[in-house]
Design a protein around this motif. Structure first.
Motif, PDB file in Angstrom:
ATOM      1  N   GLN C 174       0.862  -1.181   0.000  1.00  5.16           N
ATOM      2  CA  GLN C 174       0.000   0.000   0.000  1.00  5.16           C
ATOM      3  C   GLN C 174       0.895   1.226   0.000  1.00  5.16           C
ATOM      4  O   GLN C 174       1.758   1.371   0.862  1.00  5.16           O
ATOM      5  CB  GLN C 174      -0.883  -0.019   1.250  1.00  5.16           C
ATOM      6  CG  GLN C 174      -1.762   1.178   1.422  1.00  5.16           C
ATOM      7  CD  GLN C 174      -2.820   1.256   0.346  1.00  5.16           C
ATOM      8  OE1 GLN C 174      -2.591   1.815  -0.744  1.00  5.16           O
ATOM      9  NE2 GLN C 174      -3.982   0.695   0.610  1.00  5.16           N
ATOM     10  N   ALA C 180       0.149   4.296   5.540  1.00  5.35           N
ATOM     11  CA  ALA C 180       1.132   3.606   4.713  1.00  5.35           C
ATOM     12  C   ALA C 180       2.493   4.269   4.794  1.00  5.35           C
ATOM     13  O   ALA C 180       3.529   3.615   4.678  1.00  5.35           O
ATOM     14  CB  ALA C 180       0.650   3.555   3.272  1.00  5.35           C
ATOM     15  N   SER C 186       0.043  -3.706   3.374  1.00  8.39           N
ATOM     16  CA  SER C 186      -0.329  -4.122   2.026  1.00  8.39           C
ATOM     17  C   SER C 186      -1.666  -3.500   1.640  1.00  8.39           C
ATOM     18  O   SER C 186      -2.399  -3.011   2.479  1.00  8.39           O
ATOM     19  CB  SER C 186      -0.403  -5.637   1.937  1.00  8.39           C
ATOM     20  OG  SER C 186      -1.551  -6.089   2.586  1.00  8.39           O
ATOM     21  N   LYS C 187      -1.957  -3.557   0.360  1.00  4.31           N
ATOM     22  CA  LYS C 187      -3.230  -3.017  -0.133  1.00  4.31           C
ATOM     23  C   LYS C 187      -4.392  -3.839   0.412  1.00  4.31           C
ATOM     24  O   LYS C 187      -4.253  -5.038   0.639  1.00  4.31           O
ATOM     25  CB  LYS C 187      -3.256  -3.084  -1.657  1.00  4.31           C
ATOM     26  CG  LYS C 187      -2.315  -2.120  -2.351  1.00  4.31           C
ATOM     27  CD  LYS C 187      -2.445  -2.318  -3.865  1.00  4.31           C
ATOM     28  CE  LYS C 187      -1.285  -1.646  -4.588  1.00  4.31           C
ATOM     29  NZ  LYS C 187      -1.034  -2.252  -5.896  1.00  4.31           N
ATOM     30  N   THR C 188      -5.505  -3.174   0.567  1.00  3.19           N
ATOM     31  CA  THR C 188      -6.713  -3.888   0.981  1.00  3.19           C
ATOM     32  C   THR C 188      -7.475  -4.312  -0.268  1.00  3.19           C
ATOM     33  O   THR C 188      -7.477  -3.595  -1.274  1.00  3.19           O
ATOM     34  CB  THR C 188      -7.607  -2.964   1.825  1.00  3.19           C
ATOM     35  OG1 THR C 188      -6.790  -2.425   2.855  1.00  3.19           O
ATOM     36  CG2 THR C 188      -8.753  -3.735   2.442  1.00  3.19           C
TER      37      THR C 188
END
Lengths: 322, 524, 373
Positions: C174, C180, C186-188
């Motif tokens: 992310q 971030a 990490s990205k959702t």
């Protein structure tokens, strides 16, 4: 010169490699008698926590507390190994599953963590620790050999004695001959009046004691404190190291320092601002990947037996069976 | 070396000495088997005493009790009239009782000297430190004195089985054994080598030792023993003097009935070749070549036996033909077509049936049901599966049918195979192999470890197969069996076929010489 | 005392031994608690409350049981054939990585959720299978012991996972938002890549995650595969006696590869379910996914279920309950680490109990071998 990357990495490689060496020596003894113990990680962690507990609670001078701590760690490791020994030798359980069970029981989410938290060991640094002041500082300053050989703590020197001792024991003594016979051909050893069960128990327990000391090396020398799961997988590397070393003590030493140096490499590179791409990823993974590569080499060369794998490793011995 | 002086043996009052070994009322049970049922046995110092009985009669159990490996459920043991209790093999060794097991108790990666000294706590092995030099010297001395030539520094796995047997005997001599037990010692020897062994045994007895010779072969027993104790069905049935006994009387004691001496098969007319081997080579488990240029032809309807001392590549040859071992060189033709080297499925498809030496473990999967084992090769066929799915009902029906046809004594088709006795296990293997309609049947030591009844059944099936036009390749270390069954005998030595003869012209003496590579050990 | 092989294994023992093991484990762990000055009974009451009785407890238990069912099935599939794949941990991580990538890539473009989820399932299976095929291929072609290799790869997988979350150029990382820039994460997953769950209106609502349903389905498929197909028959023979399998002309290499692949795929599916059902992101927190030891605990589950896929589901629920209690409870009556201790003891007693299934223990009636002569 002593600050050069190579010397620093090698010197800390010896330090990081010492617990691996102790663990591997212990596993080697057990395996030479035919008992595979995958519980090294768990035994190490319990040794680590009990050794640490001893220095924190025993009110004695440094030397005495440390000696007592190492002794307690060895006993704790032995106690763990006794569970495995009872299950696989007396009750003939699967050595693989039992070893895994031991790691789960004693490991980072098990007994070691239970004891550490219950005895309130976190948060405080060790009251006594093995420091590197064995040899005078002038010797430690000698080029190259100074930091690598004379700049280590007592546990490192003791491990060298153990390597020589285990090596001579296995190759030059009557007891050693018997152990090797028990690991290779238990039925033959039995017929020649050697007590297979007793030998297997003794060496599995000795393996536990070494693993306990290996754990104590973490909490009393490398990072003198206790945190849950402090060994970080060293027990597994120790097991792989035995295969890596073809079941020979002297090669265990080489392998342990090699893996230790790999572990030291990544922080050193970072500290020096050297960037080799995803350094952390490959330097951290390298010991594990190397182990896999060596294992493949060992098994593919088709010379497993000549290289020393005990023929009855992992198999229970039962005399009265039809 | 005199182990006991005459005076000791006579006792102070001149009464006859007590026997060197006496076992009274020995009982030993294993789950489901009464291996020894009130067995009595005694042997005197200075005699060779044979323990005769067919497989499963309880000979090995009895000797394992005498050597402290097993503990009897009941009974007493006396050594020189003194009651003893052995808690472990060590106690028996300390009483100077030594056994040469049928499967040698040697540590393969160790040297001869290390094997000899292993477990010793009185002689050179007493010290904490091993003194290799001294041990090797002592072993060399002994092997010279008794003419048992082996290099004390050789590793055991490098030795032939005959040499390994010498190592075992050296172990006994090193420990100054007074009572030496040998379990089926001639199985790994040529007839000539056996003669040499018998001489050594007689010599050892003459020194005042007791030699217990375990065998199921009548003529050997007659040749070497002073007295014979016969075991049958776990009981001791008689002890007779070997000189007074005839082969016939021993046989009826051993089996409990008159034995038909195996009618020679009716003349068969061999058909087309079903197996042609030309200069076949294949590797041993440990590197080196085991089969070295073997050439042989088997025709449909004939039984060709391969004779040889164990370890001369016969097992490997069988595995190579069956596709379980890759042929490194040479041609294997089954019914004129080459099979893919190292591919058992290709051999099976070509019509090769194989009764392996290792029944439990190779011939059957021990924990699986009898039904599964009967379907072990046929499960791929239409009758047992439907595409990727198994037809479990059909497999079971088929099993029930075969169990009946081959009169396999089994609790049911669902029982695990390892519960079966050796004979019934072999019937399972034979039933399966025959139901595949083979052209060539390889039978490797098909009767090893079976009792007389089961042996006769197996022999009958092999003859029947040949009568049906199947080519049978019989691999056996038992010359009696070979001469009973085979139309032709090929002798294998160090991986090659070194001679071939028809049954009519077969001569034991000559075959024995070929088995030893042409050398006569009695020559010197 | 004497130990004899049983000629016949009574059926009731096969159920009684694991059940007895559980009872014994609670007793033995009680002793540990008592010895270290805790009240065992109140600890156990808390376990039962936290695992089953409290509001939302069963949902929490299912959250733990679902990954355990997957890793348990993975272990059962391989161990049945005596392929000791102890790499379910790493295979689960790999499955999570690939499934997360699939969800991130396909989600948020207006594609049907079912399709995205299907792609995630496939990606998870592929990731886990690929990782398991490394030790599988080494075993099949070089006879390399799969125990150590599969285990070593667990650590490598963990480092890969960490790296992918922390590395600035990583697809999974992310990069936007305030958090971030403070701590790497990490990205959702986009909403249409989230796995649905079924609500059961009891005990304050139990969410039945999609992954749990898939796990049950996989258990039935594995059971069918192992008992009703040629493949299962061959695997059974190979597991019992590799020599017999070779003798019967079975293709042992292919079978090893296939079984390791299936085992890894099931573990990878567990990773996909982790991402899709629960975490909704790649979790590199050292106290998160990597501290749960689902892969190793799965071996406990499989061993207790005696490698029977259907039993794995049941055992996973029970062990998941224990795991859930361990995560929820921390305190004087419930020291951390107790769960591992109990799992260890359960496994020890199950292993010891195996002896009772295979052997009969007899108190020996050995008659005196000598009398006064």
């Amino acid at each position: 010169m002593n600050n050069s990357l190579l010397v620093v990495v090698l010197a800390s490689g010896v330090a990081y490699g010492t617990p691996l060496l102790y663990g591997a020596l212990g596993e080697l003894l057990a395996e030479r008698s035919g008992v595979l113990n995958l519980g090294v990680e768990g035994m190490m962690l319990v040794g680590a926590v009990m050794g640490f507990w001893t220095v924190q609670r025993l009110h004695a001078d440094t030397a005495l507390s440390l000696a007592a701590a190492v002794g307690v760690a060895a006993l704790a490791g032995m106690a763990m190994a006794a569970i495995h020994a009872f299950l696989v030798i007396t009750l003939r359980a699967s050595q693989i599953v039992s070893g895994l069970a031991l790691t789960i029981f004693a490991g980072a989410a098990g007994l070691s963590s239970y004891l550490g938290n219950d005895l309130n060991l976190a948060d405080n640094p060790a009251r006594h620790a093995f420091n590197a002041a064995v040899f005078p500082s002038s010797m430690q300053g000698w080029p190259i050999v100074g930091p690598i050989i004379f700049g280590q703590n007592v546990l490192v020197y003791a491990s060298w004695v153990c390597v020589v001792g285990v090596s001579l024991y296995l190759s030059r003594t009557r007891l050693g001959l018997n152990v090797r016979a028990v690991g290779e051909a238990p039925a033959s050893a039995d017929a020649m009046g050697i007590n297979v069960t007793a030998y297997r128990y003794a060496h599995t327990l000795a393996g536990g004691a070494f693993a306990g000391v290996a754990g104590a090396t973490f909490t009393l020398a490398i990072t003198p404190q206790w945190v849950s799961g402090i060994t970080g997988g060293a027990g597994w590397i120790a097991i792989a190291l035995v295969i890596f070393a073809f079941w020979r003590p002297a090669l265990c030493l080489v392998g342990a320092y090699f893996f230790g140096a790999l572990q030291a490499l990544s922080p050193q590179l970072q500290a020096r601002g050297i960037n080799l791409g995803p350094t952390e990823l490959w330097a951290n993974s390298l010991p594990y990947v190397m182990t896999v590569v060596v294992l493949v080499f060992v098994s593919a060369s088709g010379a497993r037996r000549r290289l020393g794998a005990p023929a009855s490793l992992g198999l229970p011995y039962v005399r009265e069976e039809r | 070396m005199t182990v006991q002086s005459e005076k000791d043996r006579r006792g102070a009052d001149g009464a006859p000495p007590p026997p060197a070994v006496e076992m009274r009322g020995i009982v030993k049970r294993f789950p489901g088997v009464l291996a020894n049922d009130r067995v009595d046995f005694e042997a005197a110092a200075g005699e060779v005493h044979a323990l005769l009985g067919e497989n499963g009669a309880g000979k090995s159990t009895l000797s394992n009790i005498l050597t402290g490996l097993y503990r009897p459920d009941a009974g007493e043991i006396f050594i020189d009239g003194e009651p003893v209790q052995f808690h472990s093999p060590r106690d028996a060794l300390d009483a100077r009782i030594f056994m040469v097991h049928q499967h040698f108790r040697l540590v393969e990666p160790f040297t001869v000297a290390e094997n000899v000294v292993l477990g010793d706590h009185r002689g050179e092995g007493r010290t904490f430190r091993l003194r290799h030099r001294a041990i090797e010297q002592r072993v060399a001395e002994l092997s010279k004195r008794y003419g048992l030539a082996v290099d004390p520094r050789a590793r055991v796995w490098q030795l032939s089985l005959g040499e390994q047997q010498r190592v075992e005997i050296l172990k006994a001599l090193y420990r100054e054994a007074r009572i030496l037990i040998l379990d089926e010692p001639t199985a790994v020897l040529t007839p000539q080598e056996a003669d040499v062994l018998f001489e050594t045994l007689r010599e050892m007895a003459a020194e005042g030792r007791t030699v217990v010779f375990i065998s199921h072969k009548l003529h050997e027993v007659k040749a070497v023993a002073d007295r014979v104790t016969v075991l049958r069905g776990g009981r001791s049935v008689a002890t007779v003097s070997a000189a007074d006994a005839t082969l016939r009387s021993l046989a009826s004691l051993m089996v409990g009935r008159e034995l038909d001496s195996g009618q020679p098969a009716r003349a068969r007319t061999p058909g087309e070749p079903v197996l042609e081997l030309t200069d076949v080579w294949s590797d041993a488990d440990r590197g080196d070549s085991a089969v070295r240029g073997a050439s042989l032809v088997v025709r449909g309807g004939e039984i060709v036996a391969v004779a040889g001392v164990a370890g001369n590549g016969q097992r490997e040859l069988a595995e190579t033909v069956a596709g379980m071992r890759r042929a490194t060189r040479g041609k294997i033709l089954v019914c004129g077509k080459a099979i893919r080297a190292g591919d058992p499925r290709s051999a099976i498809a070509a019509g090769v049936a194989y009764v392996p030496e290792d029944r439990l473990g190779t011939g059957v999967a021990p924990s699986l049901s009898i039904a599964s084992n009967l379907a072990l090769k046929g499960y791929r066929e239409r009758s047992s599966s439907h595409g990727p799915l198994l037809r479990i009902g059909r497999i079971r029906e088929h099993a029930v049918e075969l169990i009946q046809r081959y009169s396999i004594a089994a609790p049911g088709p669902g029982a695990p195979a390892r519960l079966l006795s050796g004979g019934n296990l072999q019937k399972v293997v034979l039933a399966r192999e025959f139901s595949g309609k083979p052209r060539l049947l390889i039978a490797a030591s098909p009767t090893r470890g079976l009792d007389v009844g089961a042996i006769e059944t197996v022999h009958a099936y092999l003859r029947e197969a040949a009568a049906d036009g199947v080519g049978v390749l019989l691999i056996s270390e038992d010359l009696d069996e070979i001469l009973l069954l085979a139309d032709r005998v090929a002798v294998m030595y160090e991986g090659a076929i070194v001679g071939e003869t028809s049954r009519e012209e077969a001569d034991v003496e000559e075959i024995g010489l070929l088995m030893a590579g042409g050398q006569d050990p009695r020559a010197d | 005392m004497r130990i004899e092989r049983r000629l016949r294994q009574p059926r009731w023992l096969i159920v009684a031994v694991p059940a007895g093991s559980l009872v014994f484990a609670f007793f033995a762990a009680g002793l540990v608690l008592y010895a270290t000055g805790h009240n065992a009974l109140s600890s156990y009451r808390q376990i039962v409350d936290a695992a089953f009785l409290n509001s939302g407890a069963i949902g929490q238990t299912l959250t733990q049981a679902t990954p355990l069912a997957f890793t348990g099935l993975a272990a059962a599939a391989a161990f049945r054939m005596r392929l000791f794949n102890i790499g379910a941990e790493g295979q689960l991580f790999m499955g999570a990585i690939t499934a997360d990538a699939a969800g991130l890539y396909l989600g948020g473009h207006g594609w049907p959720t079912a399709l995205v989820i299907f792609a995630m399932v496939i990606a998870g299976c592929a990731g886990g299978a690929a990782w398991a095929l490394i030790p599988g291929a080494l075993r099949a072609f070089f006879k390399t012991n799969e125990i150590i290799t599969s285990l070593m790869l667990n650590y490598v997988a963990a480092y890969v996972l960490t790296y992918l979350v922390f590395n600035t150029e990583s697809y999974w990382r992310q990069t936007k938002g305030f958090n971030a820039s403070v701590f790497p994460t990490s990205k959702t997953l986009p909403n249409d890549a989230l796995w649905p769950s079924a609500m059961i209106h009891a005990r304050g609502g139990i969410a039945l995650p999609l992954g749990a349903g898939i796990a049950v389905l996989v258990a039935f498929l594995l059971w069918f595969l192992f008992t009703r197909t040629r493949f299962g028959f061959e695997a059974q023979v190979l597991g019992d006696s590799p020599r017999a399998a070779q003798y019967a002309g079975m293709r042992t290499r292919r079978k090893i590869l296939a079984v390791m692949g299936i085992s890894g795929a099931v573990a990878g599916l567990g990773g996909a379910s982790q991402v899709g059902d629960f975490a909704h992101m790649l979790d590199a927190d050292p106290n998160g996914l990597q501290k749960q030891y689902y892969g190793y605990t799965g071996i406990v589950v499989a061993a207790l279920a005696r490698y029977n896929p259907l039993a794995v589901v049941v055992v996973a629920f029970l062990i998941g309950a224990l795991q859930n209690a361990g995560n929820t409870l921390q305190g004087a009556d419930f020291p951390s680490g107790l769960v591992g201790v109990m799992q260890g003891i359960i496994l020890f007693s199950a292993l010891g109990g195996e002896l009772l299934v295979r052997y009969r223990v007899r108190v020996g009636r050995t008659m005196p071998a000598t009398e006064a002569a």
